[in-house]
Design a protein around this motif. Structure first.
Motif, short mmCIF file in Angstrom:
data_model
loop_
_atom_site.label_atom_id
_atom_site.label_comp_id
_atom_site.label_asym_id
_atom_site.label_seq_id
_atom_site.Cartn_x
_atom_site.Cartn_y
_atom_site.Cartn_z
N SER A 158 0.84 -1.19 0.00
CA SER A 158 0.00 0.00 0.00
C SER A 158 0.88 1.25 0.00
N PHE A 159 0.26 2.41 -0.30
CA PHE A 159 1.00 3.66 -0.40
C PHE A 159 0.28 4.72 0.44
N THR A 160 1.04 5.43 1.24
CA THR A 160 0.49 6.48 2.08
C THR A 160 0.63 7.82 1.39
N ALA A 161 -0.50 8.54 1.24
CA ALA A 161 -0.49 9.87 0.62
C ALA A 161 -0.37 10.92 1.70
N THR A 162 0.56 11.86 1.52
CA THR A 162 0.85 12.88 2.52
C THR A 162 0.85 14.26 1.88
N GLY A 163 0.23 15.23 2.55
CA GLY A 163 0.30 16.61 2.08
C GLY A 163 1.65 17.22 2.42
N VAL A 164 2.35 17.75 1.42
CA VAL A 164 3.67 18.32 1.64
C VAL A 164 3.60 19.84 1.70
N TRP A 165 2.73 20.43 0.87
CA TRP A 165 2.62 21.89 0.83
C TRP A 165 1.16 22.29 0.61
N GLY A 166 0.59 23.05 1.54
CA GLY A 166 -0.76 23.58 1.37
C GLY A 166 -1.86 22.57 1.51
N LEU A 167 -1.57 21.37 2.02
CA LEU A 167 -2.58 20.31 2.17
C LEU A 167 -2.45 19.68 3.55
#
Length: 705
Positions: free
Chosen positions: A223-232
């Motif tokens: 599985s893949f974890t989605a992460t906000g890096v800028w503005g999210l």
């Protein structure tokens, strides 16, 4: 944009959640001087910090503004704050952020803030409740906020923020230079965080991107974890390998496309209008993607960003491999350390206990067991448990191929179960003694042969076990199997060695071992000038007893006699079955007079013992005759002492049995006469004399005096 809206949007950033924010604006028509800035908007989290910050920053705000760069300051009792100067729509502003403190509290400075004079302790609980941060962390927050404010200063965006940033016509020299510098920095970083930060900071600065997210694989690679890096938001959700393909499909890669329904369903926490996705690939392996939102990326820009993402993917792959090698090395070192620990254990029970304890600590399990397969390969025995009663567990009937552990024993394949009730491989109701439904079963193997199963369940935090737990436990199980085999081989060799020197019926030492030990004791006695006495014990009329009562009764009588002799001796004494119904005891450091006491105790115990069927033999009871010889007066070698004590034993038989005879010492000191023993029927002998026990003991004690 209204000032309040600006602060509200900034306050919505996760990195500013714990900060108080105050926006200052230069008064209209004022010149550069002290107190030319006034507060125009504020979002206060902590009033005390705001008050202290106000006193510190307002006095020197013009100085901070003239510096033109973000400033991070420590003031008061250890509080941190930052100030960011900027110009927007022709007006000068200063943004102040405060509300955090350093780890240590400066009581001296805190005293000046206390409401009751010098009583700093009245504020101490309040200040301790504040969030802590390091200078570097506050500095990083200030820099990110500065970059965020820069977005409001872009053309056509300072009055009203557009949903999609205006397109850029060409790749400028500044953008190329920024990417080139980023590539150089990537070569030097060693962490995933630093790698992602360099690339995303470059993209934000060089291409004015509003929002960025990244998806990277989890530890299990499934599985893949989605992460906000800028503005999210920081946490955007988890993508399966299948749903990841929605984002890296050929028609969406490197193109600005609408954020469609399927993508929105995959990441419901993410709100966007358009996106541009850049796959992260290294050596043919897909490591995830980098996605830019609400910015129209032109083809030339996309080409440069793609190159940067390719370099980032390569670096991420290298970091991952380095981490894997480091983890393997660390695991190898740990296993070597565990090997040293287990090598110190020579008992099977202690080894099983140590293996189960180490295995449970490796993956934070609270219950478990070790099962070993029987020699017939059909049944299994629980040899040690954790979190359950061992005696009860040992009564369980277990078979290879039956149940979860039995299936692992049969297939030789490890099993990781997240939910025993939902996993189709087991599909069983969870038992009450288990707090969680997750478990791990690891086969214990020697080469290709399964010798047992290691079972663990109930993680301390009650979460399911992971693939990493499975890999770690599998590595340890290989070591555990080798240690079990080693201990069994050692115990087997000890058993064979014991058999080679002991009599299988009585458990006493045999004649061969007696000879070697007696010779060792004779050498030691000679070196240290000590006495040593040998006692030969022979059961009277044993042949008749054996014939009349049977061999089973005879064997039992020999074992009972052996027990009587052992219980009459010291720990340091040696006792052996010399042959048939004859026994020999060696008493180091013991004179003949002292040995007579021991011999009489043995004779009396045998006489008083009730042996099965003894009433059928001539004397209607089983007795023993004993012969005694001592070093050095009766002999200095094994053969001499055995001969002397044997002659004394024959004399005891000839004198009527059930008595003790001591070898006679020659008239010359140190010389012992040894001649062929008289026939058992003889009534006279010049080699030994029959002794009345009490008379002999009394005479011996008087001669010593």
């Amino acid at each position: 944009m209204p000032f309040g809206d600006l602060l509200t949007e900034l306050k919505g950033l996760p990195m500013l959640a714990r900060y108080s924010l105050t926006l200052y604006r230069r008064r209209n028509g004022t010149v550069a001087s002290a107190r030319c800035f006034e507060s125009c908007a504020t979002v206060v989290e902590d009033k005390l910090c705001r008050e202290v910050s106000k006193q510190f920053f307002e006095e020197n705000m013009e100085v901070f503004f003239e510096e033109g760069t973000p400033s991070v300051c420590r003031y008061g009792g250890g509080f941190f704050g930052f100030l960011i100067p900027f110009t927007l729509s022709g007006a000068d502003f200063c943004l102040v952020g405060d509300g955090v403190r350093e780890e240590t509290i400066d009581l001296w400075q805190l005293a000046s803030l206390a409401r009751s004079g010098d009583d700093a302790f009245s504020l101490l609980p309040y200040v301790e409740s504040l969030c802590t941060a390091s200078y570097e962390e506050v500095e990083e927050v200030a820099e990110q906020v500065r970059r965020r404010i820069e977005l409001y200063r872009l053309p056509a965006r300072h009055h009203e923020r557009a949903v999609v940033a205006p397109p850029r016509a060409t790749v400028g020299d500044e953008a190329l230079q920024a990417v080139s510098q980023a590539l150089e920095k990537l070569d030097r970083v060693t962490t995933v965080t630093a790698c992602v930060a360099i690339c995303c900071d470059t993209i934000v600065t060089a291409f004015q991107v509003a929002r960025i997210a990244i998806a990277l694989p989890d530890s299990d690679r499934k599985s893949f974890t989605a992460t906000g890096v800028w503005g999210l938001p920081d946490e955007l959700g988890t993508l399966s390998a299948e749903s990841l393909q929605l984002f890296v499909a050929p028609d969406k890669v490197k193109k600005t496309v609408l954020w469609d329904g399927r993508m929105r369903a995959a990441l419901p926490e993410l709100r966007a209008t358009v996106c541009t996705v850049f796959p992260l690939k290294a050596q043919g392996e897909l490591l995830g993607f980098l996605a830019l939102f609400d910015t129209d990326i032109q083809p030339n820009d996309a080409l440069i960003i793609s190159m940067l993402c390719g370099a980032m993917a390569g670096k991420l792959s290298t970091i991952d491999k380095d981490a894997a090698r480091s983890k393997e090395n660390a695991l190898s070192e740990r296993l070597m350390s565990l090997t040293d620990t287990l090598l110190q254990i020579d008992s099977k029970d202690l080894l099983y206990e140590s293996i189960l304890k180490i295995a449970s600590e490796l993956i934070d399990a609270t219950q478990g067991s070790i099962m070993l397969i029987d020699k017939d390969g059909v049944g299994m025995q629980i040899v040690f448990t954790l979190g359950m009663t061992l005696n009860i567990a040992r009564c369980l009937q277990l078979k290879v191929g039956k149940g979860i552990a039995g299936m692992v024993a049969k297939t030789g394949q490890p099993l990781l179960v997240n939910d025993v009730e939902k996993d189709s491989r087991v599909a069983m109701t969870n038992r009450l003694r288990f707090k969680s439904k997750s478990l791990i079963c690891i086969p214990l193997k020697l080469k290709n042969k399964v010798i047992g199963v290691l079972n663990l369940s109930d993680k301390k935090n009650l979460r399911p076990f992971t693939h990493s737990d499975l890999m770690l436990l599998t590595s340890f199980a290989n070591l555990a199997s080798l240690m079990i085999e080693r201990t069994e081989v050692l115990e087997e060799s000890v058993r064979f060695e014991q058999l080679s020197v002991t009599d299988p019926l009585t458990g006493l030492y045999n004649r061969r071992f007696l000879k070697s030990r007696l010779e060792e004791e004779l050498n030691r006695s000679a070196r240290q000038g000590l006495n040593l006495t040998v006692i030969f014990i022979d059961l009277d009329f044993f042949k008749s007893y054996n014939d009349l009562c049977g061999h089973l009764a005879g064997d039992e009588a020999l074992k009972l006699t052996a027990d009587i002799i052992k219980e009459s001796l010291r720990e340091m004494d040696i006792v052996a079955r010399y042959g048939g119904e004859e026994f020999c005891a060696v008493l180091p450091g013991t004179s003949k007079a002292e040995a007579m006491i021991v011999a009489e105790r043995i004779r009396a115990e045998i006489e008083n013992k009730r042996f099965p069927g003894e009433s059928d033999i001539p004397l209607r009871r089983l007795t023993a005759s004993l012969g005694i010889a001592s070093f050095p007066e009766d002999g200095r070698t094994f053969n001499d002492l055995v001969h002397a004590s044997d002659v004394a034993l024959y004399e005891a038989k000839a004198r009527g049995r059930n008595r003790i005879v001591a070898a006679r010492t020659s008239s010359q000191p140190g010389e012992v006469l040894h001649e062929a023993p008289a026939p058992r029927a003889a009534t006279q002998s010049n080699l030994a004399k029959t002794l009345d026990f009490n008379a002999y003991l009394e005479a011996s004690l008087q001669s010593k005096g």
